[in-house]
Structure formats: C-alpha cells, structure tokens
Design a protein around this motif. Sequence first.
Motif, mmCIF file in Angstrom:
data_model
loop_
_atom_site.group_PDB
_atom_site.id
_atom_site.type_symbol
_atom_site.label_atom_id
_atom_site.label_comp_id
_atom_site.label_asym_id
_atom_site.label_seq_id
_atom_site.Cartn_x
_atom_site.Cartn_y
_atom_site.Cartn_z
ATOM 1 N N THR A 124 -12.179 -15.527 -12.841
ATOM 2 C CA THR A 124 -12.396 -14.105 -13.133
ATOM 3 C C THR A 124 -11.204 -13.471 -13.839
ATOM 4 O O THR A 124 -11.250 -12.297 -14.207
ATOM 5 N N GLN A 125 -10.118 -14.245 -14.008
ATOM 6 C CA GLN A 125 -8.884 -13.778 -14.638
ATOM 7 C C GLN A 125 -8.284 -12.581 -13.897
ATOM 8 O O GLN A 125 -7.734 -11.655 -14.495
ATOM 9 N N THR A 126 -8.379 -12.638 -12.564
ATOM 10 C CA THR A 126 -7.761 -11.648 -11.689
ATOM 11 C C THR A 126 -6.404 -12.171 -11.247
ATOM 12 O O THR A 126 -6.335 -13.263 -10.669
ATOM 13 N N PRO A 127 -5.297 -11.474 -11.491
ATOM 14 C CA PRO A 127 -3.987 -11.956 -11.025
ATOM 15 C C PRO A 127 -4.016 -12.268 -9.535
ATOM 16 O O PRO A 127 -4.676 -11.568 -8.756
ATOM 17 N N SER A 128 -3.308 -13.331 -9.138
ATOM 18 C CA SER A 128 -3.331 -13.724 -7.725
ATOM 19 C C SER A 128 -1.961 -14.189 -7.257
ATOM 20 O O SER A 128 -1.155 -14.710 -8.026
ATOM 21 N N LEU A 129 -1.749 -13.992 -5.958
ATOM 22 C CA LEU A 129 -0.558 -14.488 -5.266
ATOM 23 C C LEU A 129 -1.052 -15.294 -4.080
ATOM 24 O O LEU A 129 -1.710 -14.752 -3.184
ATOM 25 N N ALA A 130 -0.776 -16.591 -4.075
ATOM 26 C CA ALA A 130 -1.283 -17.480 -3.024
ATOM 27 C C ALA A 130 -0.135 -18.077 -2.225
ATOM 28 O O ALA A 130 0.918 -18.407 -2.775
ATOM 29 N N LEU A 157 -13.638 -9.351 -7.162
ATOM 30 C CA LEU A 157 -12.356 -9.688 -7.772
ATOM 31 C C LEU A 157 -12.231 -9.143 -9.188
ATOM 32 O O LEU A 157 -11.137 -8.799 -9.627
ATOM 33 N N THR A 158 -13.332 -9.056 -9.907
ATOM 34 C CA THR A 158 -13.259 -8.549 -11.280
ATOM 35 C C THR A 158 -12.826 -7.087 -11.323
ATOM 36 O O THR A 158 -12.332 -6.614 -12.352
ATOM 37 N N PHE A 159 -13.016 -6.360 -10.235
ATOM 38 C CA PHE A 159 -12.602 -4.953 -10.167
ATOM 39 C C PHE A 159 -11.192 -4.799 -9.591
ATOM 40 O O PHE A 159 -10.617 -3.716 -9.665
ATOM 41 N N SER A 160 -10.640 -5.871 -9.019
ATOM 42 C CA SER A 160 -9.366 -5.799 -8.300
ATOM 43 C C SER A 160 -8.176 -5.972 -9.236
ATOM 44 O O SER A 160 -8.252 -6.720 -10.214
ATOM 45 N N LYS A 161 -7.067 -5.305 -8.920
ATOM 46 C CA LYS A 161 -5.844 -5.461 -9.704
ATOM 47 C C LYS A 161 -5.056 -6.699 -9.295
ATOM 48 O O LYS A 161 -4.267 -7.228 -10.074
ATOM 49 N N LEU A 162 -5.266 -7.180 -8.070
ATOM 50 C CA LEU A 162 -4.505 -8.322 -7.564
ATOM 51 C C LEU A 162 -5.214 -8.912 -6.352
ATOM 52 O O LEU A 162 -5.745 -8.167 -5.517
ATOM 53 N N GLN A 204 0.831 -1.202 0.000
ATOM 54 C CA GLN A 204 0.000 0.000 0.000
ATOM 55 C C GLN A 204 0.871 1.260 0.000
ATOM 56 O O GLN A 204 0.587 2.229 -0.716
ATOM 57 N N ALA A 205 1.965 1.224 0.774
ATOM 58 C CA ALA A 205 2.860 2.383 0.843
ATOM 59 C C ALA A 205 3.589 2.616 -0.476
ATOM 60 O O ALA A 205 3.758 3.758 -0.910
ATOM 61 N N GLN A 206 4.022 1.538 -1.135
ATOM 62 C CA GLN A 206 4.844 1.674 -2.329
ATOM 63 C C GLN A 206 4.026 1.865 -3.605
ATOM 64 O O GLN A 206 4.438 2.577 -4.507
ATOM 65 N N THR A 207 2.888 1.203 -3.707
ATOM 66 C CA THR A 207 2.107 1.269 -4.947
ATOM 67 C C THR A 207 1.003 2.321 -4.901
ATOM 68 O O THR A 207 0.448 2.664 -5.954
ATOM 69 N N LYS A 208 0.677 2.784 -3.693
ATOM 70 C CA LYS A 208 -0.422 3.740 -3.491
ATOM 71 C C LYS A 208 -1.781 3.136 -3.839
ATOM 72 O O LYS A 208 -2.771 3.845 -3.996
ATOM 73 N N LEU A 209 -1.820 1.821 -3.959
ATOM 74 C CA LEU A 209 -3.088 1.133 -4.192
ATOM 75 C C LEU A 209 -3.706 0.750 -2.858
ATOM 76 O O LEU A 209 -3.046 0.124 -2.018
ATOM 77 N N PRO A 210 -4.961 1.119 -2.608
ATOM 78 C CA PRO A 210 -5.604 0.753 -1.347
ATOM 79 C C PRO A 210 -5.711 -0.764 -1.183
ATOM 80 O O PRO A 210 -5.813 -1.502 -2.164
ATOM 81 N N ILE A 211 -5.682 -1.202 0.061
ATOM 82 C CA ILE A 211 -5.885 -2.609 0.399
ATOM 83 C C ILE A 211 -7.325 -2.808 0.837
ATOM 84 O O ILE A 211 -7.809 -2.125 1.750
ATOM 85 N N VAL A 212 -8.023 -3.726 0.184
ATOM 86 C CA VAL A 212 -9.376 -4.114 0.580
ATOM 87 C C VAL A 212 -9.309 -5.521 1.156
ATOM 88 O O VAL A 212 -8.837 -6.451 0.484
ATOM 89 N N ILE A 213 -9.731 -5.687 2.396
ATOM 90 C CA ILE A 213 -9.677 -6.995 3.063
ATOM 91 C C ILE A 213 -10.992 -7.737 2.833
ATOM 92 O O ILE A 213 -12.058 -7.306 3.272
#
Length: 332
Positions: free
Chosen positions: A276-282, A256-261, A211-220
């Motif tokens: 949904t073809q949303t990039p993911s890190l698991a 997820l369809t609106f999310s970048k990751l 969040q600090a580096q990308t300025k993208l908000p985190i949604v939990i």
Amino acid sequence: MKAFEINKIHSILIIQLCPFGDVLLNTSYLDTLRRKFPKSKIDFLVMEPYNSVLYKHPAISEIVVIPKAKGIGYIWQRIKTFARVFARNYDLIIDQQCGTGSGQIVLFSGAKYRLGFADSKFARVYNLVAQRGVKRYSASTKFDILSPIGIVEEPYKLYYYIKQESTDYIAKWLQEQGLNKQGFICLSPGSPAPYKVWDLSLFAKLADRLQAQTKLPIVILWAPDELADARKVQELMTTPAIFALPTNLNQAAALLTFSKLLICNDGGINHISVATQTPSLAMFGPTSAENWNPEKVFPIHIGLANPQAYNPHDKSFGLNVEDAYQQALKLL
C-alpha cells in the motif's frame, strides 16, 4: 534435457500454495515474468484462502485454487490437483514453494521444464535448477529461482488489490470518527506468533509520546487472534486511543492507505504496508531483519533490530522507546 528454449514457452504455472505472506512476496517478480513472456499464459497454483492475495493481479492469467479440505477430503483434493495440473500441459512449472507437496505436483505434472531450487527436498524432479542468492529482503529473494530462465532482480513493487467496498467501508468509519481529514498513526501491536510481539508497555509509551507530540490520533489495528494484545495496549496508554473497527485483511489494507504511518511487529501487516506504500516502523526480535525487513529496498519502511541484545525472556528485544520515537518522526 536440451537448452531452455524461451520461444517454446506458451504456458507457465507458479506454485506457492501458502501462506499469505509468502504468496504476497511472490508478487515482486510477476510483472517481470510477464514482460519476459508477454504472450504466455501465466497461472498461479495456491491453496484456499491464500488465493485472495492474488485477486485481480494484472500479470496472472488464472488463479488455480486448491479448495480447503481435511482428512480424506484433503487426500482427494491432492489427487484432483495432480490430475488438473497434468491436464493443463504446462510448458514450464516454477516451484516457488519447493516443499514436499509442491514437489509431488511437479513430479506428476508432465511439464517439459520444471524449475526449482537445488537445495530442496525434491530437487531431483527439476530439470532447471536454481541456486539461492545472498540474504536480503524476502521479496527480493523470490527472483533467485528465475535465474535459469534469464531473469534477474530488478526494481519492483508488491501488489495487493484493495476492493472498492473495503475502501468505502473504511472511509465511512473514518468520517464517523472524524479522522477523514487530519490523518492518523496506525498501531498494530499484536501478532499470531506471540514470540514476535514487542513489549506491549513499550508500544503504549511510544504511542502516547507520538500522539502528544505530533497531535496525530493513534488508531489501534487488530485481528481476531490479536484482540487481547490490542486491548492491553489501549489500557496501558495514558492518552486516549481509537480502537479500529473489525476488519478482514482487505479492509485492514484499505485502512493503511489512509494512514500516515504503521507501527507494528515483524509480520504480514508490514508486507501489506509495502504493497500500500504506507510508511512503516517494525520491531524485530527473534526473526531475521535481514530476511524480513524491506528497508533496504523501500526506505520508507524502517525495521528496528538488535540481535546482539536479544533475550527470549525480555520482550523489549533490546529496543527502546526513544529510538523508535526518533525513527517514527523521521518517517512522518
């Protein structure tokens, strides 16, 4: 049994009674099966509520649902299911579940061709027998059962229909939160299986750094049985995070369809992100990344695993924030 006659197949039943994840993974081959049998009726037998995963799938003729029941009601539903399947007079049954319950249905089906795996408990009821292939992403292994009818694995997508009302519900909330234009990262730190949960403090540190580096908000993102873990991550974070609104599975997929990751544990939400073809890190701990990580088929989904370092008493799973951060940046 004489050789399999493809021109005699007018009706097909696939059996995968549960759970959500396995029913979803079966969508990998449904389009291929439809192309093989373009004029055949293709039905799918599934228990309630898992039928929701197959809603409006274009390759399925009918979803045959076994209602939820317990005790005597469950026994009665089983008997009714035997009768319903027998009455439909299927030419081919594909027992993807290959368990006791599904094997019994096949046994009493009266189907001419009964397809299942050679190593299953009810193997003797099948007259078309498949061998399991090499270990790989589970959606790919679903193709293995089809080898006796001349189908091999080919490029595929997972299918999950998102209802318009789910999209509208999420879009309205995103607008209220001011997230409808800038984009965001979705964090799903919980799991219905506690042993799959990566260290919550590491989730929090990763979320803060991104969040600090990308300025993208985190949604939990959270499910009702994951609420405590989600709240804990929010408390541990030093930067503010947005707590997602309550969602059902279809609404979570819409989010997820609106999310970048998506950043998550190994689990069903990761497979939904494939659909949904949303990039993911698991994050993988005790479960096999070889079986459950989609990365080799879909490169926008990365799974982190360190089985040599795994310790059941260490919730880090041998994974660190720096590696996770670098992989997240790669996906972004």
